[in-house]
Design a protein around this motif. Structure first.
Motif, PDB file in Angstrom:
ATOM      1  N   ARG A 240       1.525  76.605  68.605  1.00 56.35           N
ATOM      2  CA  ARG A 240       0.101  76.384  68.889  1.00 56.35           C
ATOM      3  C   ARG A 240      -0.635  77.674  69.197  1.00 56.35           C
ATOM      4  N   GLY A 241       0.104  78.734  69.511  1.00 52.72           N
ATOM      5  CA  GLY A 241      -0.537  80.010  69.804  1.00 52.72           C
ATOM      6  C   GLY A 241      -1.210  80.077  71.148  1.00 52.72           C
ATOM      7  N   ILE A 242      -0.788  79.207  72.078  1.00 54.43           N
ATOM      8  CA  ILE A 242      -1.347  79.254  73.431  1.00 54.43           C
ATOM      9  C   ILE A 242      -0.208  79.155  74.435  1.00 54.43           C
ATOM     10  N   SER A 243      -0.458  79.657  75.632  1.00 55.68           N
ATOM     11  CA  SER A 243       0.526  79.537  76.699  1.00 55.68           C
ATOM     12  C   SER A 243       0.376  78.176  77.372  1.00 55.68           C
ATOM     13  N   ILE A 244       1.495  77.450  77.458  1.00 55.72           N
ATOM     14  CA  ILE A 244       1.509  76.140  78.100  1.00 55.72           C
ATOM     15  C   ILE A 244       2.120  76.242  79.487  1.00 55.72           C
ATOM     16  N   ASP A 245       3.214  76.987  79.586  1.00 56.20           N
ATOM     17  CA  ASP A 245       3.903  77.137  80.856  1.00 56.20           C
ATOM     18  C   ASP A 245       3.903  78.610  81.242  1.00 56.20           C
ATOM     19  N   LEU A 246       4.460  78.880  82.415  1.00 55.80           N
ATOM     20  CA  LEU A 246       4.499  80.251  82.911  1.00 55.80           C
ATOM     21  C   LEU A 246       5.377  81.119  82.019  1.00 55.80           C
ATOM     22  N   GLY A 247       4.924  82.362  81.801  1.00 58.44           N
ATOM     23  CA  GLY A 247       5.730  83.345  81.098  1.00 58.44           C
ATOM     24  C   GLY A 247       5.988  84.536  81.996  1.00 58.44           C
ATOM     25  N   PHE A 248       7.136  85.152  81.833  1.00 56.19           N
ATOM     26  CA  PHE A 248       7.520  86.255  82.713  1.00 56.19           C
ATOM     27  C   PHE A 248       7.964  87.453  81.880  1.00 56.19           C
ATOM     28  N   ALA A 249       7.583  88.635  82.366  1.00 57.15           N
ATOM     29  CA  ALA A 249       7.999  89.877  81.706  1.00 57.15           C
ATOM     30  C   ALA A 249       8.180  90.950  82.767  1.00 57.15           C
ATOM     31  N   TYR A 250       9.027  91.921  82.468  1.00 53.87           N
ATOM     32  CA  TYR A 250       9.339  92.984  83.425  1.00 53.87           C
ATOM     33  C   TYR A 250       9.250  94.327  82.719  1.00 53.87           C
TER      34      TYR A 250
ATOM     35  N   LYS B 280      -4.230  87.134  77.046  1.00 56.26           N
ATOM     36  CA  LYS B 280      -3.333  87.462  78.158  1.00 56.26           C
ATOM     37  C   LYS B 280      -1.927  87.783  77.672  1.00 56.26           C
ATOM     38  N   SER B 281      -1.372  86.882  76.839  1.00 52.66           N
ATOM     39  CA  SER B 281       0.007  87.088  76.386  1.00 52.66           C
ATOM     40  C   SER B 281       0.110  88.336  75.512  1.00 52.66           C
ATOM     41  N   ALA B 282      -0.901  88.559  74.672  1.00 55.94           N
ATOM     42  CA  ALA B 282      -0.874  89.750  73.819  1.00 55.94           C
ATOM     43  C   ALA B 282      -0.950  91.018  74.653  1.00 55.94           C
ATOM     44  N   LEU B 283      -1.728  90.970  75.728  1.00 55.74           N
ATOM     45  CA  LEU B 283      -1.855  92.141  76.595  1.00 55.74           C
ATOM     46  C   LEU B 283      -0.540  92.413  77.323  1.00 55.74           C
ATOM     47  N   VAL B 284       0.100  91.358  77.859  1.00 49.59           N
ATOM     48  CA  VAL B 284       1.391  91.556  78.529  1.00 49.59           C
ATOM     49  C   VAL B 284       2.418  92.085  77.540  1.00 49.59           C
ATOM     50  N   ARG B 285       2.373  91.601  76.285  1.00 46.77           N
ATOM     51  CA  ARG B 285       3.309  92.090  75.264  1.00 46.77           C
ATOM     52  C   ARG B 285       3.057  93.558  74.949  1.00 46.77           C
ATOM     53  N   ALA B 286       1.770  93.940  74.937  1.00 46.52           N
ATOM     54  CA  ALA B 286       1.441  95.342  74.658  1.00 46.52           C
ATOM     55  C   ALA B 286       1.898  96.255  75.801  1.00 46.52           C
ATOM     56  N   LEU B 287       1.856  95.753  77.014  1.00 43.11           N
ATOM     57  CA  LEU B 287       2.260  96.549  78.177  1.00 43.11           C
ATOM     58  C   LEU B 287       3.773  96.623  78.332  1.00 43.11           C
ATOM     59  N   THR B 288       4.462  95.512  78.008  1.00 38.74           N
ATOM     60  CA  THR B 288       5.893  95.426  78.324  1.00 38.74           C
ATOM     61  C   THR B 288       6.802  95.330  77.112  1.00 38.74           C
ATOM     62  N   GLY B 289       6.228  94.923  75.958  1.00 41.30           N
ATOM     63  CA  GLY B 289       7.065  94.677  74.787  1.00 41.30           C
ATOM     64  C   GLY B 289       7.738  93.320  74.804  1.00 41.30           C
ATOM     65  N   VAL B 290       7.382  92.455  75.768  1.00 40.45           N
ATOM     66  CA  VAL B 290       8.008  91.139  75.910  1.00 40.45           C
ATOM     67  C   VAL B 290       7.017  90.058  75.514  1.00 40.45           C
ATOM     68  N   ASP B 291       7.483  89.121  74.675  1.00 40.59           N
ATOM     69  CA  ASP B 291       6.665  87.968  74.306  1.00 40.59           C
ATOM     70  C   ASP B 291       6.891  86.888  75.350  1.00 40.59           C
ATOM     71  N   THR B 292       5.870  86.593  76.162  1.00 37.71           N
ATOM     72  CA  THR B 292       6.034  85.628  77.252  1.00 37.71           C
ATOM     73  C   THR B 292       5.887  84.183  76.787  1.00 37.71           C
ATOM     74  N   ASP B 293       5.435  83.955  75.541  1.00 42.95           N
ATOM     75  CA  ASP B 293       5.397  82.590  75.019  1.00 42.95           C
ATOM     76  C   ASP B 293       6.796  82.231  74.556  1.00 42.95           C
ATOM     77  N   ARG B 294       7.573  81.614  75.475  1.00 44.97           N
ATOM     78  CA  ARG B 294       8.988  81.368  75.222  1.00 44.97           C
ATOM     79  C   ARG B 294       9.252  79.996  74.622  1.00 44.97           C
ATOM     80  N   LEU B 295       8.286  79.046  74.770  1.00 50.80           N
ATOM     81  CA  LEU B 295       8.500  77.698  74.282  1.00 50.80           C
ATOM     82  C   LEU B 295       8.115  77.573  72.809  1.00 50.80           C
ATOM     83  N   LYS B 296       8.861  76.729  72.097  1.00 46.95           N
ATOM     84  CA  LYS B 296       8.601  76.520  70.675  1.00 46.95           C
ATOM     85  C   LYS B 296       7.172  76.038  70.440  1.00 46.95           C
TER      86      LYS B 296
END
Length: 651
Positions: A34-44, A13-29
């Motif tokens: 860990r390479g997984i989304s823990i909380d919500l990520g946002f991109a525009y 999911k995060s890789a796909l959003v990054r490919a569409l928007t150029g934004v890395d939504t995994d914002r937490l350290k």
């Protein structure tokens, strides 16, 4: 348009959003480590026509599904991400069930990692996805094979999203503003900022708002809508609001709180709902089953009480009441999801019917009719059906507030239905259907006429007795408002606690009236707190005690005097004055205790008479006595005041 990317962990999911928007939504350290989304990520993603696509990347791990639920509310379009090598997995199914129960009907499937599989596996995965979607709101949705490694399908997926955005109708901005908070943080130089998707209404810079359920007042200092500075935020946009005000801090607000117009602030801890228990559940929901309620971005412990029967079997849709551990800010017809008490799985979902569910008589025929009425999505149809059900009166302001119905729409509905509007005090308005109003007015007139015929010597009928006798039987606040309207129209006359027909006048016999005229002044003036008793009045007037007592009893039935003790009558106005004295005396005590000595000193009428008056107050509930202590019962403090029905309805 807000796009929610959902699916199983590690399906891209995060890789796909990054490919569409150029934004890395995994914002937490921790997310990056860990390479997984823990909380919500946002991109525009700004589009060439000036519009912006907003993306919400929700966690796929089962431990973080509650975070997924916080992001799933408010999305316009779901992008279900399924890895071609794995196919649908447990969280794929759960995320699909969640967006289905939240009413999201527009979406597509991104079949990711197609660079890792051959054509046969790709086709097999597409068949699996089609079977997964069958019978859901996304049945027949497009499946787009993509690879974030080779770039295959990215352009096609983006074109599909653009086409969906072009077909997305602008959400109506009617109703008052509300936005569920999914993040709260502090920005240097700005202060407290909250983010979320605008659900209803429009918010503008400078607007006064309330953070509910805690009731924290704030002002909107600045707005970012779809990641751009803006003067207003509208439904369907993700917004960041810079809030200021006394008590406004990052820690004063949390995920699940709602920023909204002040008029909507009416939190509740008891919801009547319509819910569907998933067919995969191993057992039915029975009375007081524990669960976790997810509404907007809020998560609250709840108990489920079935209304349609004793249990809700798997796969069934039924009405139930949710009793919450703490208050919630919600609107009728909002959708929600229930998860098991341990947070391991989604068990049910549905929509809210009523924010003010009763704690008793949940299954009565009257309540069933009300819930059937409230199930209508259309406000006009719901109001008409509600007015046809007992008690055939509706608090218009509460109805409009709880459904966030626009004022203009409500005015048009009231006019179209020909409703009678009755002012009920404190800015409230009670509505009654025209036919029910005419029936009520006729019933009141008939009831009073019959009462006068049977009781020609009585001043009138008590309000509560009249309410119980009239049809339709309105609830007390609506009845008082209706009776006040009849009084203003001249259909009834109200004197203190009594209601009568205008033509009904009780007159004492001439000889009795003459005696009363002689007695009345002797109960007033400086001696009003210690008026003469029957024997003293008889001796003073040269009349027999029996005649004096009989006349005072007659006048008492007219509500002009009160027999405080045997043969000791006080004017009704004096009784009301003594209640005020008692209340003032109690207020002077730090503990609010009314003592006989303090009351006696205020009236200067001797201990014996003071105690007789207090015991009279005890009998009528004006005071509450426990041992030697008395306190004023504020619910009965107005019992002896000459306050007519019109004043009561406006209080």
């Amino acid at each position: 348009m807000i796009v929610g990317a959902a699916g199983h962990i590690d399906h891209g999911k995060s890789a796909l959003v990054r490919a569409l928007t150029g934004v890395d939504t995994d914002r937490l350290k921790e997310e990056k480590a860990r390479g997984i989304s823990i909380d919500l990520g946002f991109a525009y993603l700004p589009r060439p026509d000036g519009a912006t696509l907003g993306f919400v990347d929700v966690p796929g791990h089962e431990r973080f599904v509650r975070n997924m639920l916080a992001g799933a509310s408010g999305i316009d379009f779901v992008l279900l991400v399924v890895a071609a090598d794995d196919g649908p997995m447990p969280q794929t199914r759960e995320h699909l069930a969640i967006v289905d129960m939240l009413g999201v009907s527009r979406g597509a499937v991104a079949l990711t990692k197609v660079d890792l599989v051959d054509d046969d596996r790709r086709l097999e995965a597409e068949i699996e996805v089609a079977a997964l979607l069958s019978g859901t709101r996304l049945d027949g949705a497009a499946v787009v094979p993509v690879s974030t490694v080779t770039g295959e399908g990215i352009a096609s997926l983006l074109a599909l999203l653009d086409a969906a955005r072009a077909e997305t109708p602008e959400r109506p901005a009617a109703g008052r503003f509300r936005m569920s908070i999914d993040r709260s943080f502090t920005l240097p130089g700005a202060g407290t900022v909250v983010t979320g998707a605008v659900r209803d209404g429009v918010v503008r810079v400078g607007d006064a708002v309330v953070v509910s359920p805690q009731g924290l007042e704030a002002r909107v200092r600045a707005i970012h809508a779809q990641n751009q500075p803006a003067e207003e935020g509208r439904p369907g946009e993700r917004c960041a609001l810079n809030l200021v005000g006394p008590g406004v801090t990052k820690d004063a607000m949390s995920r699940g709180d709602v920023v909204q117009a002040a008029e909507l602030h009416a939190p509740t801890d008891r919801l009547d709902v319509e819910l569907t228990l998933l067919s995969t559940e191993p057992r039915p929901l029975v009375a007081w089953s524990p669960a976790r309620l997810h509404h907007g971005a809020a998560e609250i412990a709840a108990r489920v009480v079935p209304i349609d029967g004793d249990a809700i079997p798997p796969g069934a849709t039924a009405r139930a009441q949710l009793v919450l551990d703490r208050p919630l800010a919600a609107i009728a017809l909002d959708r929600f999801v229930l998860r098991d008490v341990g947070g391991a799985r989604t068990i049910a979902g549905g929509r809210i019917l009523d924010l003010r569910g009763p704690s008793r008589r949940r299954r009565s025929p009257e309540r069933t009719a009300q819930l059937e009425a409230l199930a209508h999505d259309d406000h006009g149809h719901a109001l008409a059906a509600l007015l046809a059900a007992p008690p055939q009166a509706v608090d218009l302001d509460a109805f409009a507030r709880d459904r966030n119905a626009p004022a203009g729409e409500m005015a048009a509905v009231v006019a179209r239905l020909g409703l009678v509007r009755l002012p009920a005090g404190r800015g409230r308005t009670v509505a009654v259907a025209g036919e029910a109003w005419r029936a009520f007015a006729a019933s009141v007139a008939e009831t009073l006429a019959a009462y006068h015929a049977d009781n020609p010597d009585l001043q009138g009928m008590g309000a509560e007795r009249l309410r119980l006798a009239a049809e339709p039987r309105l609830p007390a606040p609506a009845f008082l408002a209706a009776l006040a309207a009849l009084q203003r129209a001249g259909a009834v006359a109200v004197e203190g606690a009594w209601t009568r027909l205008p033509g009904h006048v009780v007159r004492l016999a001439p000889v009795d009236d003459e005696l009363w005229e002689a007695i009345a002044p002797r109960l007033a003036g400086d001696l009003r707190f210690r008026p003469p008793r029957v024997r003293d009045l008889g001796a003073e007037l040269g009349e027999s005690e029996a005649d004096v007592r009989r006349v005072l009893k007659l006048v008492g039935r007219l509500g002009r005097v009160d027999e405080i003790a045997h043969d000791h009558f006080f004017l009704r106005e004096t009784t009301a004055e003594m209640v005020d004295v008692a209340e003032t005396a109690a207020a002077d005590d730090p503990a609010g205790v009314l003592t006989a000595a303090r009351f006696r000193d205020r009236l200067d009428n001797g201990r014996k008479v003071a105690i007789q008056i207090l015991e009279f107050f005890d009998r009528h509930g004006v005071t509450i006595r426990r041992g030697d202590e008395r306190r004023i019962n504020r619910r009965r403090r107005d019992l002896f005041r000459r306050k007519d029905v019109t004043e009561q309805s406006e209080a």
